[in-house]
Scaffold this motif. Structure first.
Motif, PDB file in Angstrom:
ATOM      1  N   ASN A 111     -96.153  57.393  -3.544  1.00  0.00           N
ATOM      2  CA  ASN A 111     -97.025  56.608  -4.419  1.00  0.00           C
ATOM      3  C   ASN A 111     -97.291  57.314  -5.748  1.00  0.00           C
ATOM      4  N   LEU A 112     -97.517  58.608  -5.703  1.00  0.00           N
ATOM      5  CA  LEU A 112     -97.778  59.344  -6.937  1.00  0.00           C
ATOM      6  C   LEU A 112     -96.541  59.408  -7.829  1.00  0.00           C
ATOM      7  N   THR A 113     -95.377  59.542  -7.202  1.00  0.00           N
ATOM      8  CA  THR A 113     -94.145  59.559  -7.985  1.00  0.00           C
ATOM      9  C   THR A 113     -93.953  58.223  -8.690  1.00  0.00           C
ATOM     10  N   ARG A 114     -94.288  57.151  -8.003  1.00  0.00           N
ATOM     11  CA  ARG A 114     -94.165  55.822  -8.607  1.00  0.00           C
ATOM     12  C   ARG A 114     -95.108  55.630  -9.793  1.00  0.00           C
ATOM     13  N   THR A 115     -96.151  56.440  -9.867  1.00  0.00           N
ATOM     14  CA  THR A 115     -97.087  56.321 -10.990  1.00  0.00           C
ATOM     15  C   THR A 115     -96.802  57.325 -12.101  1.00  0.00           C
ATOM     16  N   GLY A 116     -95.691  58.081 -11.969  1.00  0.00           N
ATOM     17  CA  GLY A 116     -95.302  58.987 -13.041  1.00  0.00           C
ATOM     18  C   GLY A 116     -95.619  60.449 -12.805  1.00  0.00           C
ATOM     19  N   ARG A 117     -95.851  60.849 -11.566  1.00  0.00           N
ATOM     20  CA  ARG A 117     -96.108  62.253 -11.266  1.00  0.00           C
ATOM     21  C   ARG A 117     -94.814  62.955 -10.900  1.00  0.00           C
ATOM     22  N   SER A 118     -94.629  64.153 -11.410  1.00  0.00           N
ATOM     23  CA  SER A 118     -93.457  64.951 -11.062  1.00  0.00           C
ATOM     24  C   SER A 118     -93.597  65.508  -9.651  1.00  0.00           C
ATOM     25  N   THR A 151     -80.810  62.086  -4.647  1.00  0.00           N
ATOM     26  CA  THR A 151     -81.973  61.233  -4.392  1.00  0.00           C
ATOM     27  C   THR A 151     -83.221  61.827  -5.034  1.00  0.00           C
ATOM     28  N   ALA A 152     -83.380  63.138  -4.900  1.00  0.00           N
ATOM     29  CA  ALA A 152     -84.534  63.803  -5.482  1.00  0.00           C
ATOM     30  C   ALA A 152     -84.496  63.730  -7.000  1.00  0.00           C
ATOM     31  N   ARG A 153     -83.319  63.907  -7.575  1.00  0.00           N
ATOM     32  CA  ARG A 153     -83.208  63.839  -9.039  1.00  0.00           C
ATOM     33  C   ARG A 153     -83.514  62.434  -9.540  1.00  0.00           C
ATOM     34  N   GLU A 154     -83.049  61.421  -8.807  1.00  0.00           N
ATOM     35  CA  GLU A 154     -83.340  60.041  -9.203  1.00  0.00           C
ATOM     36  C   GLU A 154     -84.841  59.763  -9.155  1.00  0.00           C
ATOM     37  N   ALA A 155     -85.506  60.293  -8.138  1.00  0.00           N
ATOM     38  CA  ALA A 155     -86.953  60.110  -8.018  1.00  0.00           C
ATOM     39  C   ALA A 155     -87.681  60.789  -9.171  1.00  0.00           C
ATOM     40  N   GLU A 156     -87.239  61.995  -9.505  1.00  0.00           N
ATOM     41  CA  GLU A 156     -87.862  62.740 -10.594  1.00  0.00           C
ATOM     42  C   GLU A 156     -87.632  62.048 -11.934  1.00  0.00           C
ATOM     43  N   LEU A 157     -86.437  61.537 -12.117  1.00  0.00           N
ATOM     44  CA  LEU A 157     -86.118  60.840 -13.357  1.00  0.00           C
ATOM     45  C   LEU A 157     -86.928  59.550 -13.470  1.00  0.00           C
ATOM     46  N   ALA A 158     -87.062  58.837 -12.359  1.00  0.00           N
ATOM     47  CA  ALA A 158     -87.857  57.608 -12.366  1.00  0.00           C
ATOM     48  C   ALA A 158     -89.315  57.904 -12.708  1.00  0.00           C
ATOM     49  N   ALA A 159     -89.845  58.986 -12.159  1.00  0.00           N
ATOM     50  CA  ALA A 159     -91.224  59.366 -12.465  1.00  0.00           C
ATOM     51  C   ALA A 159     -91.385  59.703 -13.939  1.00  0.00           C
ATOM     52  N   ALA A 160     -90.401  60.401 -14.506  1.00  0.00           N
ATOM     53  CA  ALA A 160     -90.452  60.744 -15.929  1.00  0.00           C
ATOM     54  C   ALA A 160     -90.395  59.479 -16.788  1.00  0.00           C
ATOM     55  N   LEU A 161     -89.612  58.505 -16.361  1.00  0.00           N
ATOM     56  CA  LEU A 161     -89.522  57.245 -17.096  1.00  0.00           C
ATOM     57  C   LEU A 161     -90.833  56.464 -17.040  1.00  0.00           C
ATOM     58  N   VAL A 162     -91.486  56.512 -15.892  1.00  0.00           N
ATOM     59  CA  VAL A 162     -92.801  55.854 -15.776  1.00  0.00           C
ATOM     60  C   VAL A 162     -93.793  56.489 -16.748  1.00  0.00           C
ATOM     61  N   LEU A 163     -93.778  57.813 -16.812  1.00  0.00           N
ATOM     62  CA  LEU A 163     -94.673  58.507 -17.746  1.00  0.00           C
ATOM     63  C   LEU A 163     -94.311  58.168 -19.193  1.00  0.00           C
TER      64      LEU A 163
END
Length: 221
Positions: A111-118, A151-163
């Motif tokens: 949930n936090l990653t989806r809101t832009g947290r690394s 998968t981890a890199r995609e999650a991190e990149l998605a979080a950065a994009l949300v931010l």
């Protein structure tokens, strides 16, 4: 005839007796268990969080007891005697499955990653909630992928994009406004725990692709 001093003493004793009768009953195991169940019906928490909440319950009782006339040292002794009851309640809630640190960590990480947290920010957040470091690491690996995985890199990149979308920078920069200072923008992401390579990839991305990546990640179960 009673002396005035005796009258004063009797008045004091009567007032003290009345005050002592007003002292609230200290919460026992049953009361603490009911408090825990009511809290867990509304909020997800960890063992540490539940213990803190029950400790606040004891402290609120202590404040009322002191106001009613109970000595502070007696209040502290009573609270100390109730610590095992708090531990028993936490253990009971864990056995029931109402408290699950691993499940809490997995859910909160996603949930936090989806809101832009690394990933780093998520780990720091879980530490403040009292989640054990090994439990946190397992939760991050399970919900976001192991650090070296795609998968981890995609999650991190998605979080950065949300931010980036929140801050209106990179692919989400408004065309009617001037570009922000690149150093300042990099500083925003660095303070939020993102690595330089992830930030550069996010900021250079096409707006349409950026939106698609955010939607894809948020659609994950």
């Amino acid at each position: 005839m009673m002396a005035s001093s005796d009258l004063a003493v009797n008045a004091y004793l009567a007032a003290y007796s009345l005050s002592m009768e007003d002292i609230p009953t200290a919460p026992d195991f049953k009361a603490l268990r009911e408090t825990a169940l009511a809290h867990l019906a509304r909020f997800a928490t960890t063992e540490h969080g539940l213990r803190q909440m029950l400790d606040r319950r004891l402290r609120r009782w202590g404040t009322r007891a002191v106001r009613a006339g109970m000595l502070e040292e007696d209040v502290e002794a009573t609270i100390a005697s109730l610590r095992p009851a708090v531990d028993d309640v936490v253990s009971a809630m864990t056995e029931l499955g109402a408290v699950d640190d691993a499940g809490f960590a997995r859910s909160r990480a996603l949930n936090l990653t989806r809101t832009g947290r690394s990933r780093r920010a998520v780990a720091a957040h879980l530490a403040t909630k009292g989640v054990d470091q090994s439990v946190t690491q397992d939760a991050l690996n399970e919900s976001l992928g192991e650090r070296s995985d795609d998968t981890a890199r995609e999650a991190e990149l998605a979080a950065a994009l949300v931010l980036a979308r929140k801050r209106r920078v990179g692919p989400f920069c408004r065309p009617d406004r001037p570009q922000e200072d690149p150093i300042r923008v990099m500083g925003i992401f660095a303070r939020n725990g993102f690595s330089r390579d992830v930030v550069e990839t996010a900021l250079d991305m096409d707006p349409e692709e950026a939106e698609d990546r955010i939607i894809a990640f948020r659609s994950r179960a």
